[in-house]
Design an enzyme around this catalytic site. Structure first.
Site, PDB file in Angstrom:
ATOM      1  N   SER A 169      33.071  41.082  27.974  1.00 55.12           N
ATOM      2  CA  SER A 169      33.158  41.768  29.711  1.00 55.12           C
ATOM      3  C   SER A 169      32.270  43.319  29.913  1.00 55.12           C
ATOM      4  O   SER A 169      31.476  43.451  29.973  1.00 55.12           O
ATOM      5  CB  SER A 169      34.611  42.037  29.442  1.00 55.12           C
ATOM      6  N   THR A 327      41.099  46.529  53.150  1.00 49.23           N
ATOM      7  CA  THR A 327      41.555  44.846  53.196  1.00 49.23           C
ATOM      8  C   THR A 327      40.870  43.886  54.156  1.00 49.23           C
ATOM      9  O   THR A 327      39.911  43.004  54.174  1.00 49.23           O
ATOM     10  CB  THR A 327      42.546  43.958  51.743  1.00 49.23           C
ATOM     11  N   ARG A 449      60.655  33.143  38.309  1.00 47.79           N
ATOM     12  CA  ARG A 449      59.484  32.643  37.537  1.00 47.79           C
ATOM     13  C   ARG A 449      59.392  32.295  35.950  1.00 47.79           C
ATOM     14  O   ARG A 449      60.695  33.065  35.553  1.00 47.79           O
ATOM     15  CB  ARG A 449      57.922  33.667  37.114  1.00 47.79           C
TER      16      ARG A 449
END
Lengths: 524, 375
Positions: A169, A327, A449
Site C-alpha cells: 500500500s 460529508t 456482533r
C-alpha cells in the site's frame, strides 16, 4: 511496411504469456492485475460471509463450530478490506490517474510492479492459515490483545501478511503522489484535476501516514507474543488499551482510505450522466481535505466503552460529529449536480445514485454512533455492523462497481451488456438492503456482533438478513460474468463512450494505447 | 421449514406494526432500543430518538430533492441541462445549518454523559470480573462472591432439544441488586478483554485485564434484566450471558444473608483426606463447568485449537507437571491459571479426574493439601 516491422520488433522485445504479467511495468497491465486480484478476493471474502450468514440463519449451532465462526469473521474482514476494496482502488488509480492527468504512465513503474506482486504472496500467507493446525486468526480483524495473542501457529503468518500488505500500500501510495506531482500535462493545475485524482492524492497521504503505524502496532504484538515484551500486557507494565489507541489511529484514517476514492468516482460519474458540471468543485476538494484531517483526531470514538476520561469522551464525540459537516457538503453538492440536469440512468449512474442514497444512510447511523451516551448502547452490536456495511458495501463497493461499468468501455474498447448491468444493479441494490437494513433492528434490540449463535428474539431478522445475503452473494457472479463478457467482446465503444463525459481519458481511443499519452496534451 | 418460521413472523410484523406497544415478549425487544428501567436509560432512549428523528427529517429533505430531480430532470422527459456549478451563498448555508443542528444535538448528549460518568456516592459496590467464558461477581462490602455461568443446556445449542424462552440469556446464578439504590460496578478481567452490558440499564463497559472501570446504575423496578458479553473474547464469546435480578431492598437483604451463610458453610477443612471416588465425583462436576468448553466433555479437545486430554502426555505424565499447568495456565494460549479461580479441593478433584477419566487410568490422585503446597 518499415513502421510495421519496427512495431513488431518492439513487441518481440516484450515477454508474452505469464512473463508479460510478471514483469510488466505498464500502468494499465498493473491496474488490470490489481482489479482482477481484487475481484478474486471479493469472492473469497464473500464466500466467508456466506458461511457466516448461513450459520446465523437460525439460532443454535448448525454448520460450523464457534471457533471456526470467529475465524470466518476475522478473515472476512481482513480479506475484504486489504484484499478486495484497497487493491480495487489502487487498480483504478493505476488505470485512470495517468490518463486523467495526461501522462504516459505512472512515475515509478518498477516499484508499481513490485507493489502489486507482493500482494498475492501476502494473501497466500494469510489464507494458508486456514489450513494450519489451530486454524486461521480468530480474534477479530482489529487484533485486540490479549485475545489476539492466543492465536496459534497462524499468528506470525498473519503479522507478516499485514506487513507485506502495508508495504504494498505504501509503495502504491508513493507512486500516486509522485505521479500526480510530476507528470501532470501542461496547464493541468491542481485545481483543474479531476476529483478522482484529488481524492486519490489525499488518500495516498492517509496511507503513507497510517500504514507504518499499523505495521508498528502489529510488530509490537509479535514481540509480545514471541519475545516476552509487555507492550500490551498489564502484568508486565504494558497497556492493552494502548494497542487500541494505536490501532485506531491507523484504523480511522483507514476508513477514509476506503471511502475517499469512492467520493472521487461518484464525483466523476454524476456530472457525466446529469450532463452538467460538478457543483462546488473547490468545496469538494476542501471537504475531502477536511475529512482527511478530521480522520486523524477521532479514533477514540471506536473505543468509547474502554473507560476513557470524560474529557476524552467529549472531545471525540464533538470531533466525530464535525465530520458530518464536510460529508454533508459532499452529499449536497452531488444532489445539486443532479438538480436541473438532463439525466439518463445507465448502470454506472444507477450505482452512483444508489451510492449517494445508501452512503447517506450509513452516514446517519454514523452520526448516531458519534453520540457517546447512546453509543454505549450501540457499541459492538449489529447496529455497528449495519453502519459500516452501509458505508463499505453500498458505499465503497457500489462506487467500485460504478467505476468498472463507467470505464470498462474505455479499458476494453467494448460496451458492456447494458441490460445485464441494470439487472445486476437492481438485484444487488434490493438484496443488499434486505441483507443489511434489518441488522439495524438487531443491533438496537441488543444483538452483539461476532457471535455464532443468538437469543431467540433475534431469529426473524437474522433469517431475512441471511436470505438477502445469499441473493446479494449470488448476484455478484453476474458481475463477474458481465466483466469477462465485456473483456471478450461486445459492441465497439466510441472514444468518448458517454455523451456527457469530459476529461482527458475520454480523448484517447478506446481501448487506449499502451503508453497513454506519449506527447502531453495541452489543458486549457 | 422456512415458511413455517416466516408465517408467525409475518403475522407478528403485521400485528406489531399496528400495535407497536403490544405486550408480547417480541415488542419488548423488537425494532428499537429498549427504554430500560433507569432514569439514565430513559434519557439515553430519548437522545436516541431525538437524533433518529433529526436524521429522518434531514433524510426526507435530501432524498426528497433527489427523488424529485430523478423523476423530473431526466433527458427522456426533455430536460435541458442547466450549467450552474457554484454558489457561495448556498455553500455557506449548508455548512452553517448542519453545525447548528450538531450543536443542538451535542448539548443534551453532553448533559447525559456527565450524569452517566458521575459514580460518586454509591451505596453498594460490586466487582465484576470477566473470565473466558463466565462472569464473577464479588460483593466487596459483604465478603462473598460467585461465578455466573450459562445455564442453557448443550442439547439446545446443538438443536437436539427445543430452545427455551431465554435461550443463551440465562445463568446458574444471576447478579442480584436492590432497587432504589445506587450500585457501583467495578469491572475488570482475568484474561482477555470482555465487555459487560445490559441494554435495559444502558450500561456497557469493557472488562480489561489490569484495569478497573467504573459504572453505576439505579434500578427503579424489580425484575430480571438480560444482556451478554459484548466484546469478542474467543471461542465462547456468544455464550457468556449477563443476568441481573433487581429485588426489593428487603428481599435483597434476605438474599445477602443466605449468600453469607452459604459462603461460611463452604469453608472446608484443608487437611481432610479425600478418597479417590470422592475426588472423581467432584472432579467430573468441576471439569464440566470449567474445562469442557475447550477440552470437550470426552477429553478429546478440538484438534489444532485445544489439545486433547484423553491420552495426553501431560494428563498421563508426572503429576507435578500436570498440576502446574492447571494451576498456572499456559502463556500465550487460552489455558487460564485456575489457581485463582478454584479452591484447593476443586483443583485436586479436577486434576485427579483428568488423570483417571476417559481411559487415562494413571491410578494416581492428588490431595487438596498437596495442591495448597503447590500454589
Amino acid at each position: 511496411m518499415s513502421t510495421a516491422t519496427t512495431h513488431d520488433a518492439h513487441h518481440e522485445h516484450q515477454p508474452s504469456g505469464i512473463m508479460r504479467w510478471l514483469t510488466t511495468t505498464n500502468h494499465k497491465d498493473i491496474g488490470t492485475l490489481y482489479l482482477l486480484f481484487s475481484l478474486l478476493m471479493f469472492f473469497i471474502g464473500g464466500a466467508m460471509a456466506m458461511i457466516i450468514r448461513a450459520e446465523l440463519f437460525q439460532p443454535g449451532l448448525q454448520m460450523v463450530n464457534p471457533d471456526f465462526f470467529n475465524q470466518m469473521t476475522t478473515m472476512h474482514a481482513l480479506v475484504m478490506i486489504f484484499g478486495a476494496v484497497m487493491p480495487a482502488f489502487v487498480g483504478l488509480a493505476n488505470w485512470l490517474v495517468p490518463m486523467m492527468i495526461g501522462a504516459p504512465d505512472m512515475a515509478l513503474p518498477r516499484m508499481n510492479n513490485w507493489s502489486f506482486w507482493i500482494l498475492p504472496f501476502a494473501f497466500l500467507m494469510l489464507l494458508a492459515t486456514l489450513f494450519m493446525p489451530g486454524g486461521a486468526p480468530a480474534g477479530g480483524w482489529t487484533l485486540y490483545p490479549p485475545l489476539s495473542l492466543q492465536t496459534g501457529m497462524a499468528f506470525p503468518f498473519l503479522i507478516f501478511a499485514i506487513h507485506m500488505m502495508g508495504m504494498s500500500s505504501i509503495m502504491g501510495a508513493i507512486n500516486v503522489v509522485v505521479t500526480i506531482f510530476n507528470m501532470r500535462a501542461p496547464g493541468m493545475t491542481f485545481m483543474k484535476m479531476p476529483l478522482f485524482v484529488w481524492t486519490w492524492l489525499i488518500t495516498a497521504y492517509l496511507l503513507i501516514a497510517t500504514m507504518p503505524v499499523l505495521a508498528g502496532s502489529v510488530t509490537m504484538l509479535l514481540t509480545d507474543k514471541f519475545f516476552n515484551t509487555s507492550f500490551f500486557n498489564a502484568a508486565g507494565g504494558g497497556d492493552p488499551v494502548m494497542f487500541q489507541h494505536i490501532f485506531w489511529f491507523f484504523g480511522h484514517p483507514e476508513v477514509y482510505i476506503l471511502i475517499l476514492p469512492a467520493f472521487g468516482i461518484v464525483s466523476q460519474i454524476i456530472p457525466t450522466f446529469a450532463r452538467k458540471p460538478l457543483f462546488g468543485y473547490s468545496s469538494m476538494v476542501y471537504a475531502t481535505a477536511s475529512i482527511a484531517f478530521l480522520s486523524f483526531i477521532v479514533w477514540g470514538h471506536h473505543m468509547f466503552t474502554v473507560g476513557m476520561p470524560i474529557k476524552g469522551e467529549l472531545f471525540y464525540m464533538y470531533a466525530t460529529m464535525l465530520i458530518a459537516v464536510p460529508t454533508g457538503v459532499k452529499v449536497f453538492n452531488w444532489v445539486s449536480t443532479m438538480w436541473k440536469g438532463s439525466m439518463t440512468f445507465e448502470t454506472p449512474m444507477l450505482f452512483a445514485v444508489a451510492f449517494v442514497f445508501l452512503f447517506t444512510i450509513g452516514g446517519f447511523s454514523g452520526l448516531m454512533l458519534a453520540i457517546t451516551p447512546v453509543d454505549f448502547q450501540y457499541q459492538e452490536t449489529y447496529f455497528v455492523v449495519a453502519h459500516f456495511h452501509y458505508v463499505l458495501v453500498t458505499g465503497a463497493i457500489f462506487a467500485i462497481m460504478a467505476a468498472v461499468y463507467y470505464w470498462i468501455p474505455k479499458w476494453t474498447g467494448n460496451m458492456y451488456d447494458e441490460k445485464l448491468g441494470k439487472l445486476h444493479f437492481w438485484i444487488s441494490c434490493i438484496s443488499v438492503n434486505v441483507l443489511f437494513f434489518p441488522q439495524h433492528f438487531l443491533g438496537l434490540a441488543g444483538m452483539p456482533r461476532r457471535i455464532p449463535d443468538y437469543a431467540v428474539q433475534f431469529t426473524e431478522f437474522n433469517m431475512i438478513s441471511s436470505i438477502g445475503g445469499f441473493v446479494f452473494g449470488l448476484s455478484q457472479l453476474m458481475f463477474a460474468y458481465i466483466v469477462f463478457k465485456t473483456i471478450r467482446g461486445g459492441a465497439k465503444a466510441t472514444d468518448q463512450v458517454w455523451e456527457g463525459a469530459h476529461g482527458l481519458e475520454w480523448t484517447l481511443p478506446s481501448p487506449p494505447p499502451y503508453h497513454s499519452f506519449t506527447t502531453a496534451p495541452e489543458v486549457k | 421449514m422456512l415458511v413455517r418460521k416466516l408465517i408467525p413472523w409475518l403475522s407478528r410484523l403485521l400485528g406489531g406494526s399496528l400495535l407497536l406497544a403490544a405486550n408480547s415478549a417480541y415488542a419488548e425487544y423488537g425494532l428499537n432500543l429498549p427504554q430500560g428501567v433507569t432514569e439514565i436509560s430513559r434519557e439515553v432512549y430519548d437522545l436516541h430518538m431525538l437524533i433518529f428523528w433529526i436524521c429522518v427529517v434531514i433524510g426526507a429533505v435530501v432524498f426528497g430533492v433527489m427523488l424529485y430531480s430523478i423523476f423530473h430532470h431526466r433527458k427522456s422527459k426533455g430536460a435541458k441541462a442547466a450549467q450552474f456549478h457554484e454558489s457561495t451563498t448556498v455553500e455557506i448555508i449548508w455548512t452553517v445549518v448542519p453545525i447548528l443542528i450538531l450543536v443542538a444535538m451535542a448539548i443534551p448528549a453532553t448533559k447525559t454523559l456527565l450524569k452517566m460518568e458521575d459514580v460518586a456516592n454509591a451505596d453498594i459496590t460490586i466487582k465484576i470480573t470477566g473470565y473466558q467464558w463466565k462472569w464473577r461477581y464479588d460483593y466487596l462490602d459483604q465478603n462473598f462472591g460467585f461465578y455466573s455461568v450459562l445455564s442453557t443446556p448443550r442439547e439446545q445449542i446443538e438443536n437436539t432439544a427445543d430452545k427455551s424462552e431465554h435461550y443463551l440469556r440465562e445463568v446458574d446464578r444471576p447478579l442480584v441488586v436492590p432497587v432504589g439504590t445506587k450500585v457501583r460496578f467495578l469491572i475488570t478481567s482475568n484474561d482477555v478483554i470482555h465487555a459487560w452490558g445490559v441494554p435495559d440499564l444502558a450500561i456497557k463497559k469493557d472488562a480489561i485485564p489490569g484495569f478497573i472501570n467504573e459504572v453505576w446504575t439505579l434500578i427503579e423496578t424489580p425484575g430480571t434484566y438480560r444482556g451478554q458479553c459484548v466484546e469478542l473474547c474467543g471461542k465462547d464469546h456468544g455464550y457468556m450471558p449477563v443476568v441481573v435480578e433487581a429485588k426489593s431492598i428487603e428481599d435483597y437483604q434476605l438474599w445477602v444473608g443466605e449468600q453469607q451463610a452459604l459462603a461460611l458453610a463452604s469453608t472446608e477443612d484443608p487437611d481432610k483426606v479425600w478418597t479417590a471416588d470422592e475426588l472423581m465425583a467432584k472432579g467430573e462436576q468441576v471439569y464440566a463447568t470449567n474445562c469442557a468448553a475447550c477440552h470437550m466433555a470426552g477429553g478429546e479437545g478440538v484438534p489444532g485449537a485445544f489439545p486433547a486430554l484423553k491420552g495426553s502426555k501431560i494428563a498421563t505424565g508426572p503429576i507435578a507437571d500436570h498440576s502446574n499447568i492447571v494451576l498456572h495456565g499456559k502463556a500465550g494460549t487460552a489455558m487460564a491459571a485456575f489457581a485463582a479461580q478454584l479452591s484447593d479441593s476443586e483443583l485436586a478433584a479436577v486434576i485427579t479426574y483428568e488423570r483417571n477419566a476417559w481411559g487415562n487410568n494413571t491410578g494416581d490422585s492428588i490431595q487438596p493439601s498437596q495442591v495448597k503446597a503447590a500454589r
